[in-house]
Scaffold this motif. Structure first.
Motif, mmCIF file in Angstrom:
data_model
loop_
_atom_site.group_PDB
_atom_site.id
_atom_site.type_symbol
_atom_site.label_atom_id
_atom_site.label_comp_id
_atom_site.label_asym_id
_atom_site.label_seq_id
_atom_site.Cartn_x
_atom_site.Cartn_y
_atom_site.Cartn_z
ATOM 1 N N ALA A 193 0.843 -1.206 0.000
ATOM 2 C CA ALA A 193 0.000 0.000 0.000
ATOM 3 C C ALA A 193 0.875 1.252 0.000
ATOM 4 N N ARG A 194 0.321 2.341 -0.484
ATOM 5 C CA ARG A 194 0.990 3.637 -0.421
ATOM 6 C C ARG A 194 -0.026 4.671 0.019
ATOM 7 N N ALA A 195 0.348 5.459 1.012
ATOM 8 C CA ALA A 195 -0.537 6.509 1.495
ATOM 9 C C ALA A 195 -0.345 7.739 0.609
ATOM 10 N N VAL A 196 -1.137 7.823 -0.424
ATOM 11 C CA VAL A 196 -1.024 8.940 -1.364
ATOM 12 C C VAL A 196 -1.519 10.217 -0.704
ATOM 13 N N SER A 197 -0.686 11.235 -0.701
ATOM 14 C CA SER A 197 -1.072 12.507 -0.102
ATOM 15 C C SER A 197 -2.216 13.129 -0.888
ATOM 16 N N ILE A 198 -3.093 13.803 -0.194
ATOM 17 C CA ILE A 198 -4.238 14.413 -0.867
ATOM 18 C C ILE A 198 -3.798 15.540 -1.799
ATOM 19 N N VAL A 199 -2.643 16.155 -1.513
ATOM 20 C CA VAL A 199 -2.152 17.213 -2.405
ATOM 21 C C VAL A 199 -1.431 16.638 -3.613
ATOM 22 N N GLU A 200 -1.028 15.386 -3.540
ATOM 23 C CA GLU A 200 -0.495 14.712 -4.722
ATOM 24 C C GLU A 200 -1.637 14.233 -5.598
ATOM 25 N N ALA A 201 -2.688 13.718 -4.961
ATOM 26 C CA ALA A 201 -3.845 13.238 -5.707
ATOM 27 C C ALA A 201 -4.578 14.382 -6.397
ATOM 28 N N VAL A 202 -4.664 15.530 -5.714
ATOM 29 C CA VAL A 202 -5.365 16.711 -6.254
ATOM 30 C C VAL A 202 -4.460 17.925 -6.043
ATOM 31 N N PRO A 203 -3.522 18.184 -6.943
ATOM 32 C CA PRO A 203 -2.547 19.267 -6.746
ATOM 33 C C PRO A 203 -3.168 20.631 -6.478
ATOM 34 N N ASP A 204 -4.297 20.922 -7.102
ATOM 35 C CA ASP A 204 -4.921 22.235 -6.899
ATOM 36 C C ASP A 204 -5.408 22.419 -5.468
ATOM 37 N N ALA A 205 -5.601 21.327 -4.745
ATOM 38 C CA ALA A 205 -6.071 21.422 -3.363
ATOM 39 C C ALA A 205 -4.990 21.945 -2.424
ATOM 40 N N ALA A 206 -3.753 22.020 -2.880
ATOM 41 C CA ALA A 206 -2.660 22.486 -2.015
ATOM 42 C C ALA A 206 -2.889 23.908 -1.527
ATOM 43 N N ALA A 207 -3.632 24.709 -2.285
ATOM 44 C CA ALA A 207 -3.890 26.095 -1.893
ATOM 45 C C ALA A 207 -4.818 26.197 -0.697
ATOM 46 N N GLN A 208 -5.442 25.087 -0.326
ATOM 47 C CA GLN A 208 -6.351 25.100 0.826
ATOM 48 C C GLN A 208 -6.119 23.873 1.714
ATOM 49 N N THR A 209 -4.847 23.453 1.784
ATOM 50 C CA THR A 209 -4.487 22.276 2.579
ATOM 51 C C THR A 209 -3.300 22.571 3.474
ATOM 52 N N ILE A 210 -3.395 22.129 4.726
ATOM 53 C CA ILE A 210 -2.256 22.148 5.648
ATOM 54 C C ILE A 210 -1.891 20.708 5.946
ATOM 55 N N LEU A 211 -0.631 20.364 5.692
ATOM 56 C CA LEU A 211 -0.113 19.037 5.998
ATOM 57 C C LEU A 211 0.551 19.068 7.368
ATOM 58 N N VAL A 212 0.287 18.046 8.153
ATOM 59 C CA VAL A 212 0.885 17.902 9.488
ATOM 60 C C VAL A 212 1.725 16.633 9.496
ATOM 61 N N ASN A 213 2.933 16.725 10.048
ATOM 62 C CA ASN A 213 3.818 15.563 10.035
ATOM 63 C C ASN A 213 4.838 15.683 11.162
ATOM 64 N N GLY A 214 5.770 14.728 11.231
ATOM 65 C CA GLY A 214 6.794 14.766 12.261
ATOM 66 C C GLY A 214 7.654 13.520 12.221
ATOM 67 N N VAL A 215 8.664 13.484 13.077
ATOM 68 C CA VAL A 215 9.607 12.356 13.095
ATOM 69 C C VAL A 215 9.251 11.297 14.127
ATOM 70 N N ALA A 216 8.235 11.530 14.949
ATOM 71 C CA ALA A 216 7.978 10.696 16.120
ATOM 72 C C ALA A 216 7.778 9.227 15.798
ATOM 73 N N LYS A 217 6.930 8.919 14.839
ATOM 74 C CA LYS A 217 6.511 7.537 14.621
ATOM 75 C C LYS A 217 7.495 6.755 13.740
ATOM 76 N N THR A 218 7.891 7.327 12.631
ATOM 77 C CA THR A 218 8.773 6.629 11.700
ATOM 78 C C THR A 218 10.140 6.348 12.298
ATOM 79 N N TYR A 219 10.647 7.308 13.085
ATOM 80 C CA TYR A 219 12.026 7.211 13.591
ATOM 81 C C TYR A 219 12.107 6.887 15.080
ATOM 82 N N ALA A 220 10.998 6.495 15.700
ATOM 83 C CA ALA A 220 10.980 6.190 17.135
ATOM 84 C C ALA A 220 11.529 7.374 17.937
ATOM 85 N N MET A 221 10.951 8.549 17.688
ATOM 86 C CA MET A 221 11.427 9.783 18.314
ATOM 87 C C MET A 221 10.297 10.521 19.028
ATOM 88 N N THR A 222 9.383 9.782 19.652
ATOM 89 C CA THR A 222 8.235 10.432 20.292
ATOM 90 C C THR A 222 8.662 11.459 21.341
#
Length: 407
Positions: A225-254
């Motif tokens: 599976a791949r978690a396709v970002s909503i701004v990749e799926a619909v590029p025009d939506a980037a003008a009204q999208t805020i992406l939230v992310n961080g290193v906590a989960k992927t890198y065991a850095m909570t």
């Protein structure tokens, strides 16, 4: 196409709204489990959404080196170290398919601060925020702190816990200005397909609705599976999208507390202004560690993902052996979210739970296993179990559940 909903223009007022904010249910259950463990009880906890792995050594080494650099002893830009923001921009292009400038990024004290500031930036008093359920416990509280109104849109196990455009449209009113979109999901582990993501993104774009997309689990996916970002799926939506992310989960850095938000410059400017008064810059040592995580070798994080996948298959298979439990197959994150309504209203060791809250209490009391009830994430009738714990503990805990519900 409807014009994008406005940014926040909230007046500064004093209120007693903090008294209405509930404690994090997941942290509450985890704290109770740890207290029992400290008292010598053999409690196995599936409560915390926290990898059991140690932070990779190369990241720790980068932090040690940063400790020796006096430049890190001073204030740095409130929005984050420029070199880290550039690295986040590179990651955003690689994993979310969105090309952004460093000026569109704010580094935050963990993903929670990013979530909080995202709602503060785009929600005005009385705005309705569509909140697909089951949802992470922090979302409705953060919406309330922004004087918004969370509107739950529930999708059950029969839908793999994924809402449809039809459901969102039915819940939309003239006061709807924001949609929360999370894939992979906490608490369910569900991953929207590219087609589902595109349909939701196009719907939000057409109606001028802001999207707050939490992508903190985007690198923890399984079975191809791949978690396709909503701004990749619909590029025009980037003008009204805020992406939230961080290193906590992927890198065991909570515990390092480094997250970020990415979005249109006008929204990010509001969030940056807020952070300049709220907390200023994130700890510089932690920022340097996050920089190493994003730019260093990805072999250890990949080992984490492979281990999570093994545990995922184990816990899903074992939980499915319990009569009365339905277990959708999660393709992301490190949670399983079984439908346990088939266990309710039945007698177990002299007790008859009628809600998942009562069921979770019974499980802790009878077999010393800590799980989070569905009431923390939406409707009753479900449990969340994190499989981010050692293989032996994971299997022992499920076997205790099998024994409890073997009648």
């Amino acid at each position: 196409m409807t014009e994008r909903a406005p940014l926040s223009r909230r007046p500064l007022v004093l209120s007693n709204k903090l008294s209405a904010i509930a404690e994090s249910a997941t942290l509450k259950v985890d704290a109770k489990a740890k207290a029992l463990q400290a008292a010598g009880r053999p409690v196995i906890s599936y409560a915390a959404g926290e990898p059991d792995f140690s932070t990779p050594q190369f990241i720790v080494d980068a932090a040690v080196a940063a400790l020796r650099d006096p430049a890190n002893y001073r204030y740095t830009p409130a929005v984050g170290l420029p070199v880290l923001r550039e690295a986040i921009a590179t990651k955003t292009l690689r994993d979310s398919g969105l090309e952004v400038e460093a000026s569109q990024i704010v580094v935050t004290n963990g993903g929670k601060q990013a979530v909080y500031q995202a709602f503060q930036a785009v929600v005005n008093p009385g705005d309705e925020v569509l909140l697909p359920a089951p949802y992470w416990t922090t979302y409705p509280e953060a919406i309330a702190l922004a004087d918004g109104i969370p509107v739950e849109v529930f999708a059950g196990a029969d839908q793999d816990y994924k809402v449809t455009v039809e459901q969102l449209e039915s819940a939309r009113t003239e006061r709807t200005t924001v949609l929360v979109f999370v894939s992979p999901s906490n608490p369910t582990g569900s991953v929207y397909t590219p087609e589902e993501t595109t349909a939701i993104g196009e719907w939000a774009l057409e109606n001028g609705i802001w999207i707050i997309s939490d992508e903190i689990y985007q690198n923890l996916v399984y079975e191809g599976a791949r978690a396709v970002s909503i701004v990749e799926a619909v590029p025009d939506a980037a003008a009204q999208t805020i992406l939230v992310n961080g290193v906590a989960k992927t890198y065991a850095m909570t515990g390092w507390r480094v997250g970020w938000m990415v979005g249109p410059k006008d929204a990010i400017t509001l969030a940056a202004n807020l952070q300049s008064h709220l907390s200023s810059n994130v700890n510089n040592i932690a920022q340097r560690a996050a920089l190493a995580a994003l730019t260093g070798p990805q072999t250890e994080p990949e080992k984490f993902r492979v281990a999570f996948d093994r545990r995922r298959r184990l816990i899903v298979g074992e939980l499915a052996k319990i009569d009365g439990v339905t277990v959708p197959n999660p393709l992301g994150a490190f949670y399983v979210y079984p439908d346990v309504r088939g266990l309710l209203g039945r007698e177990w060791r002299g007790k008859t739970p009628t809600t998942s809250l009562e069921l979770a209490d019974l499980i802790l009391e009878e077999v010393e296993v800590a799980v989070v009830p569905g009431e923390a994430f939406g409707p009753s009738g479900y449990l969340r179990l994190s499989y981010a714990l050692g293989d032996e503990q994971l299997l022992e805990g499920v076997r205790r559940l099998q024994h409890l519900f073997s009648a």
